[in-house]
Design an enzyme around this catalytic site. Structure first.
Site, PDB file in Angstrom:
ATOM      1  N   GLU A 100      13.931  36.678  78.173  1.00 26.49           N
ATOM      2  CA  GLU A 100      13.903  35.242  77.830  1.00 26.49           C
ATOM      3  C   GLU A 100      12.612  34.605  78.328  1.00 26.49           C
ATOM      4  O   GLU A 100      12.173  34.884  79.453  1.00 26.49           O
ATOM      5  CB  GLU A 100      15.129  34.571  78.450  1.00 26.49           C
ATOM      6  CG  GLU A 100      15.758  33.508  77.605  1.00 26.49           C
ATOM      7  CD  GLU A 100      16.336  34.021  76.289  1.00 26.49           C
ATOM      8  OE1 GLU A 100      15.617  34.043  75.277  1.00 26.49           O
ATOM      9  OE2 GLU A 100      17.528  34.387  76.289  1.00 26.49           O
TER      10      GLU A 100
ATOM     11  N   ALA B 255      22.641  24.753  69.491  1.00 33.92           N
ATOM     12  CA  ALA B 255      23.403  25.622  70.393  1.00 33.92           C
ATOM     13  C   ALA B 255      22.556  26.798  70.871  1.00 33.92           C
ATOM     14  O   ALA B 255      23.046  27.708  71.521  1.00 33.92           O
ATOM     15  CB  ALA B 255      24.666  26.123  69.692  1.00 33.92           C
TER      16      ALA B 255
ATOM     17  N   LEU C  66      21.078  29.000  68.913  1.00 31.35           N
ATOM     18  CA  LEU C  66      21.263  30.185  68.062  1.00 31.35           C
ATOM     19  C   LEU C  66      20.228  30.221  66.938  1.00 31.35           C
ATOM     20  O   LEU C  66      20.362  30.968  65.980  1.00 31.35           O
ATOM     21  CB  LEU C  66      22.691  30.219  67.493  1.00 31.35           C
ATOM     22  CG  LEU C  66      23.798  30.180  68.545  1.00 31.35           C
ATOM     23  CD1 LEU C  66      25.167  30.218  67.891  1.00 31.35           C
ATOM     24  CD2 LEU C  66      23.658  31.355  69.509  1.00 31.35           C
TER      25      LEU C  66
ATOM     26  N   ASP D  98      12.593  34.144  67.488  1.00 33.32           N
ATOM     27  CA  ASP D  98      13.697  33.681  66.644  1.00 33.32           C
ATOM     28  C   ASP D  98      13.478  34.042  65.170  1.00 33.32           C
ATOM     29  O   ASP D  98      14.379  34.544  64.492  1.00 33.32           O
ATOM     30  CB  ASP D  98      13.872  32.159  66.775  1.00 33.32           C
ATOM     31  CG  ASP D  98      14.010  31.719  68.230  1.00 33.32           C
ATOM     32  OD1 ASP D  98      14.277  32.583  69.085  1.00 33.32           O
ATOM     33  OD2 ASP D  98      13.846  30.520  68.500  1.00 33.32           O
TER      34      ASP D  98
ATOM     35  N   TYR E 197      10.075  22.849  77.326  1.00 36.83           N
ATOM     36  CA  TYR E 197       9.679  24.165  76.801  1.00 36.83           C
ATOM     37  C   TYR E 197       8.162  24.252  76.725  1.00 36.83           C
ATOM     38  O   TYR E 197       7.546  25.200  77.216  1.00 36.83           O
ATOM     39  CB  TYR E 197      10.289  24.368  75.406  1.00 36.83           C
ATOM     40  CG  TYR E 197      10.012  25.728  74.814  1.00 36.83           C
ATOM     41  CD1 TYR E 197      10.922  26.760  74.974  1.00 36.83           C
ATOM     42  CD2 TYR E 197       8.844  25.979  74.111  1.00 36.83           C
ATOM     43  CE1 TYR E 197      10.674  28.020  74.441  1.00 36.83           C
ATOM     44  CE2 TYR E 197       8.575  27.222  73.584  1.00 36.83           C
ATOM     45  CZ  TYR E 197       9.498  28.245  73.733  1.00 36.83           C
ATOM     46  OH  TYR E 197       9.236  29.486  73.210  1.00 36.83           O
TER      47      TYR E 197
HETATM   48  C1  GLA Z   1      13.386  29.525  72.111  1.00 37.39           C
HETATM   49  C2  GLA Z   1      12.074  29.843  71.410  1.00 37.39           C
HETATM   50  C3  GLA Z   1      11.765  31.334  71.485  1.00 37.39           C
HETATM   51  C4  GLA Z   1      11.851  31.855  72.908  1.00 37.39           C
HETATM   52  C5  GLA Z   1      13.144  31.381  73.583  1.00 37.39           C
HETATM   53  C6  GLA Z   1      13.170  31.721  75.050  1.00 37.39           C
HETATM   54  O1  GLA Z   1      14.452  30.112  71.436  1.00 37.39           O
HETATM   55  O2  GLA Z   1      12.114  29.442  70.079  1.00 37.39           O
HETATM   56  O3  GLA Z   1      10.493  31.600  70.939  1.00 37.39           O
HETATM   57  O4  GLA Z   1      10.720  31.496  73.642  1.00 37.39           O
HETATM   58  O5  GLA Z   1      13.336  29.987  73.450  1.00 37.39           O
HETATM   59  O6  GLA Z   1      13.175  33.080  75.239  1.00 37.39           O
END
Ligand code: GLA
Length: 395
Positions: A31, A135, A137, A184, A234
């Site tokens: 992560e 969420a 996902l 993702d 983030y």
């Molecule tokens: C989000 C981002 C991903 C990744 C995750 C953390 O989902 O879109 O690119 O950085 O957070 O692992």
């Protein structure tokens, strides 16, 4: 509910040319490592965004979000970010088709002028889905990938799946303002049934790992928290990591990315928050590489233990957890029927991912729902997930 094809026909008085389904994703481990040149281990799941698409002739894009009952119409040219976020996921990838070279998706050789000529007449699109929003996902990535895949088929644009993942990522940066990594979009496009994918986020090489959980299930517990700070924090984490990397590079010229950094170098060069962030990243990159060895050996006990370690790092060092996520992980930490649990995705809300013994799933859901409700005054949602194929055409 009517199938998306019929809804499209009712709305536009035209049959859709094609229907595409793109899944959400889980991430088993790794992560906040994707944008730090590390490894991730995601998989596509049994929750989808579906789009139905057809050509127009007047240079407009007509977009319908069936679940929201909203319709937005825009001219296809000079697209800029809009106030309605779901629209940005669609037009963001259209912008990429037009400007993929300009936006530094380096590996893309496609002739953007040619693509512009193909797309210029516009299109109709209907969207619906069952991926819970906010969420963690990746419903937004699934939408971007579904639209891009549909345009790629409809207009014969010849982008590869990896190119589309890079374009969808760039679209998210430009139109949604989140400086996300590639995980993702990559997972949504490359998923395969019952397989997790180890992605090297430096070289973009990837390997499929069969996931045979036999007596265990993957269960997601949804905090129902959609933290407003999620995207700004983030982007801050990303900057903090860049700062740490730069400081280390000043002392150690051989360090190119986080992959070259040792814990000793982190200890020697960094302090306070930047130290914490970078320590977590270096540890997590190493942890994923060990975790896939556990997977290969079928040692799910060892794998699950690493999930708990990841959670501790995300919560204490990287500081992207929240009380609700911590509560859900702590509540199952000493349960012998839970191999592993951790917060999943960007953080500040969303879901935990848990590997739970099949015979105990029902009982744990019941007990945890009651506890969560009592402690947090919120309903706990859960999803027992299966691992499925990535973005595909629907017959
Ligand atoms: C989000 C981002 C991903 C990744 C995750 C953390 O989902 O879109 O690119 O950085 O957070 O692992």
């Amino acid at each position: 509910m009517l199938a998306i094809g019929s809804q499209f026909s009712n709305h536009f008085n035209q049959k859709p040319s094609l229907v595409v389904k793109s899944p959400g994703r889980i991430n088993l481990i790794g992560e906040h490592t994707d944008y730090n040149h590390g490894f991730v281990l995601p998989a596509a799941i049994d929750k989808y965004i579906e789009v139905a698409i057809g050509k127009r002739t007047d240079g407009a894009i007509h977009m319908v979000a069936l679940d929201l009952g909203e319709t937005i119409i825009l001219p296809i040219h000079n697209l800029t970010p809009q106030a309605t976020q779901w629209v940005n996921y669609i037009i963001g990838v259209v912008d990429q088709v037009f400007n993929s070279k300009e936006n530094n998706v380096d590996s893309i050789e496609n002739n953007t002028t040619l693509n512009e000529t193909k797309l210029v007449a516009g299109f109709n699109i209907c969207v619906q889905g069952n991926i819970p929003l906010g969420a963690g996902l990746s419903s937004s990535a699934a939408l971007e990938c579904a639209v891009l895949f549909a345009l790629n088929e409809l207009y014969d644009l010849s982008f590869s799946r990896m190119q589309m993942a890079l374009m969808a990522q760039a679209a998210e940066h430009r139109f949604a303002g989140v400086k996300c990594g590639i995980m993702d979009m990559f997972a949504s496009l490359h998923g395969q049934k019952n397989k997790a994918i180890l992605l090297d986020c430096d070289s973009l090489a990837f390997t499929y790992y069969p996931i045979e959980l036999k007596d265990y299930s993957i269960v997601l517990f949804d905090t129902q928290i959609k933290h407003a700070l999620a995207s700004s924090e983030y982007n801050t984490r990303r900057l903090e990591c860049e700062q740490g990397l730069k400081i280390i590079q000043e002392k150690y010229a051989s360090v190119k990315t986080f992959r070259d950094i040792s814990i000793e170098q982190v200890e020697a060069c960094l302090v306070s928050k930047i130290y914490q962030r970078c320590k977590y990243v270096v540890e997590e990159i190493a942890r994923v590489q060990l975790a896939v060895q556990d997977l290969a050996k079928g040692d799910m006990q060892a794998f699950g233990k690493k999930m708990f370690e990841t959670h501790a790092g995300l919560s204490n060092l990287y500081e992207v957890s929240c009380p609700e996520l911590d509560f859900l992980v702590e509540a199952v930490a000493n349960n012998e029927n839970v191999l592993g649990a951790r917060m999943m995705g960007g953080g500040f809300g969303g879901c935990t991912i848990n590997i739970i013994k099949n015979t105990a799933v029902e009982e744990i859901i019941k007990a945890l729902s009651a506890k969560y409700n009592q402690a947090m005054h919120k309903e706990l949602s859960y999803y027992i997930t299966s691992i499925e194929d990535g973005t595909h055409l629907v017959a």
